[in-house]
Design a protein around this motif. Sequence first.
Motif, PDB file in Angstrom:
ATOM      1  N   GLY A 150     -26.322 -26.812 -29.142  1.00 16.07           N
ATOM      2  CA  GLY A 150     -24.969 -26.562 -28.651  1.00 16.07           C
ATOM      3  C   GLY A 150     -24.000 -27.723 -28.780  1.00 16.07           C
ATOM      4  O   GLY A 150     -23.903 -28.399 -29.810  1.00 16.07           O
ATOM      5  N   VAL A 175     -15.473 -20.644 -22.395  1.00 11.10           N
ATOM      6  CA  VAL A 175     -16.631 -20.050 -23.079  1.00 11.10           C
ATOM      7  C   VAL A 175     -16.815 -20.651 -24.473  1.00 11.10           C
ATOM      8  O   VAL A 175     -15.905 -20.626 -25.297  1.00 11.10           O
ATOM      9  CB  VAL A 175     -16.446 -18.529 -23.198  1.00 11.10           C
ATOM     10  CG1 VAL A 175     -17.606 -17.934 -23.979  1.00 11.10           C
ATOM     11  CG2 VAL A 175     -16.336 -17.884 -21.832  1.00 11.10           C
ATOM     12  N   THR A 208     -22.959 -21.057 -27.270  1.00 11.56           N
ATOM     13  CA  THR A 208     -24.195 -21.857 -27.230  1.00 11.56           C
ATOM     14  C   THR A 208     -25.311 -21.068 -26.546  1.00 11.56           C
ATOM     15  O   THR A 208     -25.087 -19.998 -25.977  1.00 11.56           O
ATOM     16  CB  THR A 208     -24.007 -23.180 -26.436  1.00 11.56           C
ATOM     17  OG1 THR A 208     -23.921 -22.853 -25.043  1.00 11.56           O
ATOM     18  CG2 THR A 208     -22.784 -23.955 -26.875  1.00 11.56           C
TER      19      THR A 208
HETATM   20  N1  LIG Z   1     -21.286 -23.076 -23.525  1.00  9.69           N
HETATM   21  C1  LIG Z   1     -20.301 -22.903 -22.626  1.00  9.69           C
HETATM   22  O1  LIG Z   1     -19.674 -21.833 -22.552  1.00  9.69           O
HETATM   23  C2  LIG Z   1     -19.935 -24.035 -21.733  1.00  9.69           C
HETATM   24  C3  LIG Z   1     -20.754 -25.120 -21.559  1.00  9.69           C
HETATM   25  N2  LIG Z   1     -20.394 -26.110 -20.687  1.00  9.69           N
HETATM   26  C4  LIG Z   1     -21.259 -27.270 -20.488  1.00  9.69           C
HETATM   27  O2  LIG Z   1     -21.561 -27.855 -21.734  1.00  9.69           O
HETATM   28  C5  LIG Z   1     -22.755 -28.619 -21.614  1.00  9.69           C
HETATM   29  C6  LIG Z   1     -23.646 -28.361 -22.807  1.00  9.69           C
HETATM   30  O3  LIG Z   1     -24.117 -27.042 -22.739  1.00  9.69           O
HETATM   31  P1  LIG Z   1     -24.187 -26.063 -23.994  1.00  9.69           P
HETATM   32  O4  LIG Z   1     -24.138 -26.834 -25.243  1.00  9.69           O
HETATM   33  O5  LIG Z   1     -23.212 -25.005 -23.774  1.00  9.69           O
HETATM   34  O6  LIG Z   1     -25.599 -25.402 -23.770  1.00  9.69           O
HETATM   35  P2  LIG Z   1     -27.015 -25.570 -24.492  1.00  9.69           P
HETATM   36  O7  LIG Z   1     -27.960 -24.759 -23.687  1.00  9.69           O
HETATM   37  O8  LIG Z   1     -26.901 -25.292 -25.942  1.00  9.69           O
HETATM   38  O9  LIG Z   1     -27.309 -27.110 -24.312  1.00  9.69           O
HETATM   39  C7  LIG Z   1     -27.785 -27.652 -23.113  1.00  9.69           C
HETATM   40  C8  LIG Z   1     -28.460 -28.955 -23.456  1.00  9.69           C
HETATM   41  O10 LIG Z   1     -28.937 -29.537 -22.241  1.00  9.69           O
HETATM   42  C9  LIG Z   1     -30.317 -29.837 -22.407  1.00  9.69           C
HETATM   43  N3  LIG Z   1     -31.026 -29.700 -21.147  1.00  9.69           N
HETATM   44  C10 LIG Z   1     -31.148 -28.584 -20.388  1.00  9.69           C
HETATM   45  N4  LIG Z   1     -31.935 -28.832 -19.336  1.00  9.69           N
HETATM   46  C11 LIG Z   1     -32.332 -30.131 -19.436  1.00  9.69           C
HETATM   47  C12 LIG Z   1     -33.159 -30.980 -18.653  1.00  9.69           C
HETATM   48  N5  LIG Z   1     -33.758 -30.536 -17.535  1.00  9.69           N
HETATM   49  N6  LIG Z   1     -33.347 -32.258 -19.055  1.00  9.69           N
HETATM   50  C13 LIG Z   1     -32.759 -32.710 -20.194  1.00  9.69           C
HETATM   51  N7  LIG Z   1     -31.946 -31.963 -20.963  1.00  9.69           N
HETATM   52  C14 LIG Z   1     -31.749 -30.683 -20.592  1.00  9.69           C
HETATM   53  C15 LIG Z   1     -30.837 -28.843 -23.429  1.00  9.69           C
HETATM   54  O11 LIG Z   1     -31.944 -29.378 -24.138  1.00  9.69           O
HETATM   55  P3  LIG Z   1     -33.483 -29.059 -23.848  1.00  9.69           P
HETATM   56  O12 LIG Z   1     -33.580 -27.613 -23.480  1.00  9.69           O
HETATM   57  O13 LIG Z   1     -34.134 -29.402 -25.147  1.00  9.69           O
HETATM   58  O14 LIG Z   1     -33.864 -29.984 -22.749  1.00  9.69           O
HETATM   59  C16 LIG Z   1     -29.650 -28.755 -24.375  1.00  9.69           C
HETATM   60  O15 LIG Z   1     -29.697 -29.786 -25.323  1.00  9.69           O
HETATM   61  C17 LIG Z   1     -23.353 -28.251 -20.263  1.00  9.69           C
HETATM   62  O16 LIG Z   1     -23.095 -29.281 -19.335  1.00  9.69           O
HETATM   63  C18 LIG Z   1     -22.601 -26.980 -19.879  1.00  9.69           C
HETATM   64  O17 LIG Z   1     -22.543 -26.807 -18.496  1.00  9.69           O
HETATM   65  C19 LIG Z   1     -19.220 -26.065 -20.006  1.00  9.69           C
HETATM   66  C20 LIG Z   1     -18.384 -25.020 -20.143  1.00  9.69           C
HETATM   67  C21 LIG Z   1     -18.654 -23.914 -21.022  1.00  9.69           C
END
Ligand SMILES: NC(=O)C1=CN([C@@H]2O[C@H](COP(=O)(O)OP(=O)(O)OC[C@H]3O[C@@H](n4cnc5c(N)ncnc54)[C@H](OP(=O)(O)O)[C@@H]3O)[C@@H](O)[C@H]2O)C=CC1
Length: 263
Positions: free
Chosen positions: A16, A186, A189
């Motif tokens: 993402g 939104v 991802t």
């Molecule tokens: N997509 C959307 O619509 C929106 C996203 N956001 C924010 O953007 C940010 C990125 O999310 P997004 O790219 O969308 O989502 P993804 O699920 O694609 O990415 C989330 C990332 O966080 C990592 N992650 C999750 N849990 C853990 C953990 N316990 N320890 C370490 N790493 C972790 C995942 O890697 P892995 O599973 O390998 O650990 C992954 O790389 C977040 O903070 C989200 O809240 C904000 C607004 C809108």
Amino acid sequence: MTTSPSVAVITGASSGIGAVYAERFAARGYDLLLVARREDRLRELAAKLESLHGINVQTLTADLAKESGMQAVEEALRSNERISVLVNNAGVAHLAPFTAGSAELHQADIALNITALTRLSLAALTRFQAQNSGTIINIASVVSLHAIAGSAVYSGTKGYVLNFTRGLQQEIEGSNVRIQAVLPAVTATEIWEVSGVSMDHLAPESIMTTENMVDAALAGLDQGEAVTVPPLHDLALWEAYETARLAIFDASRTGVPAPRYQQ
Ligand SMILES: NC(=O)C1=CN([C@@H]2O[C@H](COP(=O)(O)OP(=O)(O)OC[C@H]3O[C@@H](n4cnc5c(N)ncnc54)[C@H](OP(=O)(O)O)[C@@H]3O)[C@@H](O)[C@H]2O)C=CC1
Ligand SMILES: N[C@@H](C=O)C(=O)O
């Protein structure tokens, strides 16, 4: 004498938004330290970026909802003086009624979205302030400003990220340290599948690509914005919101209950 490139640390880089931040900082010539739990994804991205950009990419497999994971990244932030950028991006959402979730689930979401972000900011900012340089990017959300049914914990954590960032911005004013809050709406991802809400249920026209989101957020950073809302076209709305927010704060210092509460 050659100087080594600066290092950008990106949490949640295995998919993402974080993976795109990794690509963009690589293109800007940074070496990288990529953090997440899925080691295979991190290694694959690292190999690709090293070969495309001729940079050095380290990976750190860590669960940031756990003490050991937080400590491992804190240690890297404290000890590596080449680190000049921290992108606090790792985050999770579980979108369901509050009472349908367990205490353990809510605690783990809070640990990742709030505790890890706070501790990594402390580790990075302590050094950034001492050297009077460095940048922290905190990924919040438009739900930092609003909550709906099913988003109580997630919106609560993202509200923290925004207000936490605002507080730090006051503390570093006048220095060369930069801290930006990014409020995506939104974005396409994997977070949606994890959250329990499929993107198929969202209005297609509301969905932004990760590339557009990150490029807009970096444009906001380059323009010196403190808070960047990539999909918000009407800046006057944000300015009105900020004006009202600050006016309510200032107007609340009366020391006297408002007449409507005086019986
Ligand atoms: N997509 C959307 O619509 C929106 C996203 N956001 C924010 O953007 C940010 C990125 O999310 P997004 O790219 O969308 O989502 P993804 O699920 O694609 O990415 C989330 C990332 O966080 C990592 N992650 C999750 N849990 C853990 C953990 N316990 N320890 C370490 N790493 C972790 C995942 O890697 P892995 O599973 O390998 O650990 C992954 O790389 C977040 O903070 C989200 O809240 C904000 C607004 C809108
Ligand atoms: N990540 C999204 C919800 O899951 C959002 O912040 O809007």
